[in-house]
Design a protein around this motif. Structure first.
Motif, PDB file in Angstrom:
ATOM      1  N   GLY A 197      -5.821  -1.075  -3.731  1.00  0.00           N
ATOM      2  CA  GLY A 197      -6.138  -0.153  -4.823  1.00  0.00           C
ATOM      3  C   GLY A 197      -5.017   0.833  -5.096  1.00  0.00           C
ATOM      4  O   GLY A 197      -4.099   0.998  -4.287  1.00  0.00           O
ATOM      5  N   TRP A 198      -5.129   1.504  -6.218  1.00  0.00           N
ATOM      6  CA  TRP A 198      -4.019   2.354  -6.674  1.00  0.00           C
ATOM      7  C   TRP A 198      -3.730   3.513  -5.741  1.00  0.00           C
ATOM      8  O   TRP A 198      -2.576   3.923  -5.615  1.00  0.00           O
ATOM      9  CB  TRP A 198      -4.247   2.817  -8.116  1.00  0.00           C
ATOM     10  CG  TRP A 198      -5.299   3.864  -8.347  1.00  0.00           C
ATOM     11  CD1 TRP A 198      -6.601   3.825  -7.975  1.00  0.00           C
ATOM     12  CD2 TRP A 198      -5.129   5.093  -9.076  1.00  0.00           C
ATOM     13  NE1 TRP A 198      -7.262   4.955  -8.412  1.00  0.00           N
ATOM     14  CE2 TRP A 198      -6.384   5.737  -9.093  1.00  0.00           C
ATOM     15  CE3 TRP A 198      -4.054   5.694  -9.730  1.00  0.00           C
ATOM     16  CZ2 TRP A 198      -6.581   6.972  -9.723  1.00  0.00           C
ATOM     17  CZ3 TRP A 198      -4.254   6.921 -10.351  1.00  0.00           C
ATOM     18  CH2 TRP A 198      -5.500   7.544 -10.337  1.00  0.00           C
ATOM     19  N   PHE A 212       2.195   4.525 -11.954  1.00  0.00           N
ATOM     20  CA  PHE A 212       1.460   3.546 -12.763  1.00  0.00           C
ATOM     21  C   PHE A 212       2.271   2.260 -12.977  1.00  0.00           C
ATOM     22  O   PHE A 212       2.317   1.722 -14.072  1.00  0.00           O
ATOM     23  CB  PHE A 212       1.040   4.152 -14.112  1.00  0.00           C
ATOM     24  CG  PHE A 212       0.160   5.360 -13.970  1.00  0.00           C
ATOM     25  CD1 PHE A 212      -1.163   5.222 -13.592  1.00  0.00           C
ATOM     26  CD2 PHE A 212       0.661   6.642 -14.196  1.00  0.00           C
ATOM     27  CE1 PHE A 212      -1.988   6.353 -13.443  1.00  0.00           C
ATOM     28  CE2 PHE A 212      -0.151   7.759 -14.044  1.00  0.00           C
ATOM     29  CZ  PHE A 212      -1.484   7.614 -13.672  1.00  0.00           C
ATOM     30  N   ASP A 213       2.915   1.809 -11.911  1.00  0.00           N
ATOM     31  CA  ASP A 213       3.628   0.528 -11.974  1.00  0.00           C
ATOM     32  C   ASP A 213       2.635  -0.610 -12.158  1.00  0.00           C
ATOM     33  O   ASP A 213       1.477  -0.502 -11.765  1.00  0.00           O
ATOM     34  CB  ASP A 213       4.386   0.280 -10.653  1.00  0.00           C
ATOM     35  CG  ASP A 213       5.516   1.270 -10.466  1.00  0.00           C
ATOM     36  OD1 ASP A 213       6.011   1.801 -11.465  1.00  0.00           O
ATOM     37  OD2 ASP A 213       5.881   1.520  -9.291  1.00  0.00           O
ATOM     38  N   LEU A 214       3.122  -1.713 -12.664  1.00  0.00           N
ATOM     39  CA  LEU A 214       2.244  -2.873 -12.832  1.00  0.00           C
ATOM     40  C   LEU A 214       2.085  -3.663 -11.528  1.00  0.00           C
ATOM     41  O   LEU A 214       1.159  -4.434 -11.382  1.00  0.00           O
ATOM     42  CB  LEU A 214       2.756  -3.785 -13.953  1.00  0.00           C
ATOM     43  CG  LEU A 214       2.697  -3.173 -15.371  1.00  0.00           C
ATOM     44  CD1 LEU A 214       3.248  -4.155 -16.398  1.00  0.00           C
ATOM     45  CD2 LEU A 214       1.275  -2.769 -15.755  1.00  0.00           C
ATOM     46  N   ASP A 215       3.017  -3.477 -10.593  1.00  0.00           N
ATOM     47  CA  ASP A 215       2.947  -4.226  -9.331  1.00  0.00           C
ATOM     48  C   ASP A 215       2.607  -3.319  -8.162  1.00  0.00           C
ATOM     49  O   ASP A 215       3.083  -2.184  -8.075  1.00  0.00           O
ATOM     50  CB  ASP A 215       4.280  -4.922  -9.044  1.00  0.00           C
ATOM     51  CG  ASP A 215       4.525  -6.043 -10.031  1.00  0.00           C
ATOM     52  OD1 ASP A 215       3.605  -6.848 -10.241  1.00  0.00           O
ATOM     53  OD2 ASP A 215       5.626  -6.079 -10.619  1.00  0.00           O
ATOM     54  N   TYR A 216       1.831  -3.888  -7.248  1.00  0.00           N
ATOM     55  CA  TYR A 216       1.414  -3.143  -6.070  1.00  0.00           C
ATOM     56  C   TYR A 216       2.508  -3.128  -5.001  1.00  0.00           C
ATOM     57  O   TYR A 216       3.082  -4.164  -4.692  1.00  0.00           O
ATOM     58  CB  TYR A 216       0.151  -3.785  -5.486  1.00  0.00           C
ATOM     59  CG  TYR A 216      -0.388  -3.081  -4.268  1.00  0.00           C
ATOM     60  CD1 TYR A 216      -1.067  -1.875  -4.395  1.00  0.00           C
ATOM     61  CD2 TYR A 216      -0.217  -3.610  -2.995  1.00  0.00           C
ATOM     62  CE1 TYR A 216      -1.571  -1.217  -3.279  1.00  0.00           C
ATOM     63  CE2 TYR A 216      -0.717  -2.958  -1.878  1.00  0.00           C
ATOM     64  CZ  TYR A 216      -1.393  -1.760  -2.029  1.00  0.00           C
ATOM     65  OH  TYR A 216      -1.873  -1.116  -0.925  1.00  0.00           O
ATOM     66  N   PHE A 229       0.989   7.473  -9.056  1.00  0.00           N
ATOM     67  CA  PHE A 229       1.112   8.068 -10.382  1.00  0.00           C
ATOM     68  C   PHE A 229       2.366   7.611 -11.129  1.00  0.00           C
ATOM     69  O   PHE A 229       2.688   8.138 -12.184  1.00  0.00           O
ATOM     70  CB  PHE A 229       0.970   9.585 -10.294  1.00  0.00           C
ATOM     71  CG  PHE A 229      -0.424   9.952  -9.872  1.00  0.00           C
ATOM     72  CD1 PHE A 229      -1.454   9.974 -10.801  1.00  0.00           C
ATOM     73  CD2 PHE A 229      -0.729  10.182  -8.542  1.00  0.00           C
ATOM     74  CE1 PHE A 229      -2.756  10.249 -10.416  1.00  0.00           C
ATOM     75  CE2 PHE A 229      -2.031  10.464  -8.142  1.00  0.00           C
ATOM     76  CZ  PHE A 229      -3.043  10.497  -9.076  1.00  0.00           C
ATOM     77  N   HIS A 249      -1.262   2.737  -3.103  1.00  0.00           N
ATOM     78  CA  HIS A 249       0.068   2.380  -3.623  1.00  0.00           C
ATOM     79  C   HIS A 249       1.095   3.409  -3.160  1.00  0.00           C
ATOM     80  O   HIS A 249       0.767   4.582  -2.965  1.00  0.00           O
ATOM     81  CB  HIS A 249      -0.005   2.349  -5.156  1.00  0.00           C
ATOM     82  CG  HIS A 249       1.172   1.707  -5.826  1.00  0.00           C
ATOM     83  ND1 HIS A 249       2.368   2.350  -6.009  1.00  0.00           N
ATOM     84  CD2 HIS A 249       1.328   0.474  -6.379  1.00  0.00           C
ATOM     85  CE1 HIS A 249       3.215   1.535  -6.641  1.00  0.00           C
ATOM     86  NE2 HIS A 249       2.606   0.394  -6.881  1.00  0.00           N
TER      87      HIS A 249
END
Lengths: 397, 397
Positions: free
Chosen positions: B238-239, B248-252, B246, B242
């Motif tokens: 989950g974000w 807000f990248d598209l990849d984990y 914040f 990460h």
């Protein structure tokens, strides 16, 4: 007709500010503290373990789920509460892939909220069966749905731009192509006239701390279409999704219907706060609320235009294509937003250059919109963001 | 030496009852309502979105995790909070299997709490790689660990009998055999002198609503041994786990350390209640607490024995082999427990015939133990459970 001056009085708003960040965290509904105090003192304090039955704690996820169901056009008994949105995305996606086992593509867009994509990445790796997360631009989604698509997984309203997908059309397109559709309603529920049943959504998930005002980190919801509810096999097969949790069997048997999407012990205190917060929506017509939001966001857009402010609209110009927010691009957006907040207009910033304003008619009216436009004008005219105090990068604004 | 009369005054206990069910739901610590009111009114109400930074909400899982770490013998920075225990079990098990990819057996026992087994079943099905959940009797676990064991997954204290596993010995045995060890501390944390670091546990998980008194459905915890913390690949990516939520990248990309086990937005209200509840443990020595629990449970056992009550001890006779509870078998146990509760002695019942009593020295002393024994005597002597009022089956008692 809703009296929006009256709904505004239901909130404990920070004084002297125009709060245009309800799309990130809704403000405190006045009913919450007393309700929570009641749950603490009269339920937990007096009943202790007895609260599970005598205070209805165990049934709260279904009861509150029904309150959410009304707001998203879902039938009663099709929504349950708990966990976080990330976990609910995982549950929905795992269930959807399981229902469509011969396909390998999860189709989403680059405007989706990152955690949805991250959860998909984690699930794909766990499954180890060659699934692919395919991301396209939001406007290219319809075209990209094809016979390889297992699941279309989208957030209805883009968290940065407010661009709203056509849920019914895309779901129909997905179904024609033999795919399932999962809709994340994080930026829709409590703001728009969502109708998951009419759209035919297979799954819908969302958080409750934005437009639903449930409080920081409030529990998430999941809706499973009745056609799937007794068929899906939960990946997160927790004891409260068991057919008979208190039989303490060694083997899992899913509960009937959406209850199988429950996982662990319900978060009673957080559910209590949410339950009290949802009272604000009693008697509210969601179509009227959405219409009011459009009126207000148009007022914002026109005000910015009329003053000739150097902001580029990032949201769709057509208010029907927007969610309940309006966003503008501005190269110095981060520092400008800090200056704006310092002057009592609370929006937020999303990289690289988006100034974002939530439009929440339950407690925001013309006065707040006008104050926001006027303050924006002052900030931009005086280049207030040049002040070093507004240039520091913070994790969350 | 702890003044247990003083710690008792920190709780808002239901009047006139001996509360011996803190192993199911701890009672309300008096500090909780005011602290929650503060978070509601002064933080959510005044700061709104600003609470994430200015009130420290975003860091709460790590800060509170460190408070739990002290109580379970884990190093600072190795515990984080959130979700439910079921979800944390899933995370730990997925991570452990990933660290031991060539083996297929998850070894557990028939005394484990069912949700741990259910979550394992769901994970095994998702993985689809032929893993097997092997269950043996609790006393057969050590023998059953072999070179096929990928992960040993146990709950330290049996929720029904209170039988306590030897965490250090079984973990050592697992490691010798090339397996990892996951310990569920649901019935240990806050009650016993747990030392996950000394035992070498690879993962530990637990809930906080039992002996830690965090409230109904309070958030769970997870500990990852520092040796694994930067290596494990989260299944629930989950974000907030990460590296840069914040951005807000598209990849984990997983965060450093145990933070990668965070998933969604932290449940701030529930964490606040837990944080206030943990103040009760300030200055408490867990070894002293455990010793006091043994003294009290022995007093209970001897009282039952001295009165010749027709109960069969279900817990180990050796108090060092018990967790912080004592259980007895009695064929009419359900109805007898209802009769007992009606007379102000609150324990609970677990099928098929277990009468279970939590021993929680922070608020239970000799007087409550003696009252429990005396009331048990009265109930059993008068066969009070023959009263039809006590024979109704309820979901939770």
């Amino acid at each position: 007709m809703t009296d929006f001056a009256a709904t505004r009085r239901l909130f404990d708003l920070p004084e002297g500010i125009a709060y245009l960040d309800g799309n990130s965290l809704g403000p405190l509904p006045k009913a919450v503290p007393a309700r929570l105090e009641q749950t603490l003192r009269a339920e937990w304090g007096r009943l202790a373990i007895g609260g599970w039955n005598r205070a209805g704690w165990m049934e709260a996820p279904a009861r509150i789920g029904d309150r959410i169901a009304r707001l998203i056009g879902a039938p009663p008994g099709s929504v349950t509460m708990g966990d976080t949105l990330s976990v609910k995305v995982y549950q929905a996606l795992a269930a959807a892939l399981d229902l469509n086992p011969d396909r390998r593509v999860i189709l989403s867009d680059t405007g989706n909220f990152p955690t949805d994509l991250y959860m998909a990445e984690g699930l794909i790796r766990s499954l180890g069966r060659g699934h692919e997360l395919r991301l396209v631009a939001p406007e290219a989604v319809a075209e990209a749905i094809d016979e390889t698509t297992a699941v279309l997984m989208l957030t209805e309203v883009d968290y940065r731009t407010g661009r709203r997908h056509d849920m019914a059309a895309l779901t129909a397109r997905a179904h024609e192509a033999g795919a399932l559709a999962i809709w994340d309603l994080a930026h829709s529920a409590g703001a728009l006239a969502v109708d998951v049943a009419a759209a035919g959504a297979d799954f819908a998930v969302g958080c409750t701390y934005k437009f639903l005002n449930g409080g920081p980190g409030a529990p998430a919801f999941i809706h499973v279409a009745p056609a799937h509810a007794d068929t899906v096999r939960p990946a997160l097969s927790g004891w409260l999704g068991h057919e008979a949790p208190f039989a303490f069997d060694l083997d899992y048997r899913p509960a009937a219907g959406v209850d199988r999407m429950r996982v662990g012990t319900p978060p009673v205190l957080a559910l209590t706060a949410l339950d009290a917060a949802l009272d604000v929506f009693d008697g509210i017509d969601m179509a009227e609320l959405e219409a009011r939001s459009r009126t207000l966001s148009e007022r914002f857009r026109k005000g910015v235009e009329a003053r000739g402010l150097p902001l580029v609209l990032a949201s769709p110009a057509d208010p029907a294509a927007r969610g309940s927010q309006i966003s503008f691009r501005f190269p110095e957006g981060y520092a400008a937003m800090q200056a704006l907040i310092a002057r009592g207009v609370v929006g937020d910033f999303r990289a690289p250059d988006i100034m974002r304003f939530g439009i929440t008619p339950l407690y925001v009216g013309e006065a707040e919109i006008d104050a926001a436009v006027e303050t924006l004008d002052a900030v931009l005219t005086d280049r207030l963001w040049d002040d070093p105090a507004f240039r520091t990068r913070a994790a969350v604004t």
